[in-house]
Design an enzyme around this catalytic site. Sequence first.
Site, PDB file in Angstrom:
ATOM      1  N   GLU A  27       0.814  -1.212   0.000  1.00  0.00           N
ATOM      2  CA  GLU A  27       0.000   0.000   0.000  1.00  0.00           C
ATOM      3  C   GLU A  27       0.849   1.264   0.000  1.00  0.00           C
ATOM      4  O   GLU A  27       2.020   1.260   0.385  1.00  0.00           O
ATOM      5  CB  GLU A  27      -0.943  -0.017   1.204  1.00  0.00           C
ATOM      6  CG  GLU A  27      -0.211  -0.109   2.519  1.00  0.00           C
ATOM      7  CD  GLU A  27      -1.136  -0.442   3.687  1.00  0.00           C
ATOM      8  OE1 GLU A  27      -1.989  -1.341   3.543  1.00  0.00           O
ATOM      9  OE2 GLU A  27      -0.991   0.193   4.729  1.00  0.00           O
TER      10      GLU A  27
ATOM     11  N   SER B 281      13.108   6.294  13.309  1.00  0.00           N
ATOM     12  CA  SER B 281      11.992   5.998  14.211  1.00  0.00           C
ATOM     13  C   SER B 281      12.572   5.619  15.557  1.00  0.00           C
ATOM     14  O   SER B 281      13.016   4.494  15.758  1.00  0.00           O
ATOM     15  CB  SER B 281      11.160   4.838  13.651  1.00  0.00           C
ATOM     16  OG  SER B 281      10.659   5.195  12.388  1.00  0.00           O
TER      17      SER B 281
ATOM     18  N   CYS C  80       0.558   2.184   9.159  1.00  0.00           N
ATOM     19  CA  CYS C  80       1.256   1.316   8.211  1.00  0.00           C
ATOM     20  C   CYS C  80       0.734  -0.102   8.205  1.00  0.00           C
ATOM     21  O   CYS C  80       0.656  -0.746   9.232  1.00  0.00           O
ATOM     22  CB  CYS C  80       2.732   1.263   8.565  1.00  0.00           C
ATOM     23  SG  CYS C  80       3.483   2.813   8.265  1.00  0.00           S
TER      24      CYS C  80
HETATM   25  N1  SAH Z   1      10.607   0.798   8.778  1.00  0.00           N
HETATM   26  C1  SAH Z   1      10.711   2.221   8.660  1.00  0.00           C
HETATM   27  C2  SAH Z   1       9.674   2.859   7.749  1.00  0.00           C
HETATM   28  C3  SAH Z   1       8.269   2.338   7.818  1.00  0.00           C
HETATM   29  S1  SAH Z   1       7.335   2.661   9.276  1.00  0.00           S
HETATM   30  C4  SAH Z   1      10.708   2.872  10.021  1.00  0.00           C
HETATM   31  O1  SAH Z   1      10.533   2.153  11.009  1.00  0.00           O
HETATM   32  O2  SAH Z   1      10.935   4.063  10.119  1.00  0.00           O
HETATM   33  C5  SAH Z   1       6.969   4.377   9.168  1.00  0.00           C
HETATM   34  C6  SAH Z   1       6.668   5.034  10.497  1.00  0.00           C
HETATM   35  O3  SAH Z   1       5.366   4.634  10.997  1.00  0.00           O
HETATM   36  C7  SAH Z   1       7.655   4.645  11.584  1.00  0.00           C
HETATM   37  O4  SAH Z   1       8.045   5.776  12.309  1.00  0.00           O
HETATM   38  C8  SAH Z   1       6.830   3.694  12.417  1.00  0.00           C
HETATM   39  O5  SAH Z   1       7.361   3.539  13.682  1.00  0.00           O
HETATM   40  C9  SAH Z   1       5.478   4.352  12.360  1.00  0.00           C
HETATM   41  N2  SAH Z   1       4.380   3.529  12.832  1.00  0.00           N
HETATM   42  C10 SAH Z   1       4.249   2.188  12.770  1.00  0.00           C
HETATM   43  N3  SAH Z   1       3.119   1.785  13.363  1.00  0.00           N
HETATM   44  C11 SAH Z   1       2.511   2.895  13.826  1.00  0.00           C
HETATM   45  C12 SAH Z   1       1.307   3.139  14.556  1.00  0.00           C
HETATM   46  N4  SAH Z   1       0.504   2.138  14.922  1.00  0.00           N
HETATM   47  N5  SAH Z   1       1.015   4.416  14.863  1.00  0.00           N
HETATM   48  C13 SAH Z   1       1.819   5.435  14.496  1.00  0.00           C
HETATM   49  N6  SAH Z   1       2.952   5.272  13.816  1.00  0.00           N
HETATM   50  C14 SAH Z   1       3.306   4.016  13.489  1.00  0.00           C
END
Ligand code: SAH
Length: 364
Positions: free
Chosen positions: A92, A221, A340
């Site tokens: 997605e 992150s 995500c």
């Molecule tokens: N793997 C990479 C990029 C994809 S995730 C990373 O970890 O940065 C993109 C962002 O969405 C990351 O900061 C991740 O921690 C965040 N994310 C994942 N699940 C989430 C949720 N339930 N609520 C808010 N942010 C979330």
Amino acid sequence: MKKNLLGLSHEELVEFVLELGEKPFRASQLEKWIYKKLESDFSAMTDLGAGFRTALEEKAQIGNMEIVKEKSGRGGLTRKYLFSLPGGDYIESVLMRFFDPEEGDRLTLCLSTQVGCAMSCAFCASGMNGLSRNLSSAEMVEQAWHISRRLAGDERIGNIVFMGIGEPFANYNETLAACRIFQDPARFGIGARHITISTCGIVPGIKRLAGENLQVRLAVSLHTANEKLRKELMPVSRSFPLDELLEACKYYQEKTGRRITFEYILIREVNDNAADARELGRAISGMNAMVNLIPLNPVDEFAGKRSPLTRIKIFKEALDEFGVKSVIRKERGLNIDAACGQLRKTHKSPDEMGDAGTGLNEIN
Ligand code: SAH
């Protein structure tokens, strides 16, 4: 099998037109049709000879994927797209419309880099079923290509963020190749400063990016500056502990002089206490950094709750005292499963494709 022209480098495209008995400049013409005019139908490419067009129809195709579902968020500021890939996988992308006081309306596209994810962050829906495979640079670019085709009039994607499904640094080469395609003026022409790679903290990836001749931005992150908690929330921290991660971030800054964005999702009473803010403040004060404070987007499999805005504001004030800059990011797409991997996860079988209508009706 037909050759997929989308995502081929210029050199590969030249090689392909030569194979069809055409001159090299035909590759540039094709490039213009594909990336500037966003055309998928060879018969519409009127400045190519009729014979060449027929050969292209027989031997080539533009793209491999299909949008099977779309959902819009309230007010149309967010739109989420579900793609099907050959072989039955789904990924997605999310398109977000931001208003920038300096640059006006900007469209930011959040792309996936893998089918699923191996990182297993506790709060993230993308990794719930593990990793199926890496995406190719072509598949990353194709997400932007399809979505560009759906934009109205002269609208263009202004920013690319690699923050969809997957860990970009677990698929480093393809992600970097995609960045170069996005940057190429003959293709998307998106300046590297408008491209952001987000990592959960893969230290070798950060160091490697520091040495690339590419001005893309880095987001990390972080989500907590407490080692024990980070190991619980983000298993990647067991391989790359916090001190090594912060060292790598400092190294990246020394080498590139660029600001780093730290993503920090706030989970009520887990990592949103004033003490957590102070721990974060101490860990990154003095760095050229911006902290994005993001309320958790709830997912079924994770018991954590969103922090209320009042707590987030207190957290921000505590960071201010350490001179650490932060912004409270208005989250988008809560009502369209835009955390995500949520859309992909709820889309279990192609039979559910009929849902697309439902999803759209819900918001229109
Ligand atoms: N793997 C990479 C990029 C994809 S995730 C990373 O970890 O940065 C993109 C962002 O969405 C990351 O900061 C991740 O921690 C965040 N994310 C994942 N699940 C989430 C949720 N339930 N609520 C808010 N942010 C979330």
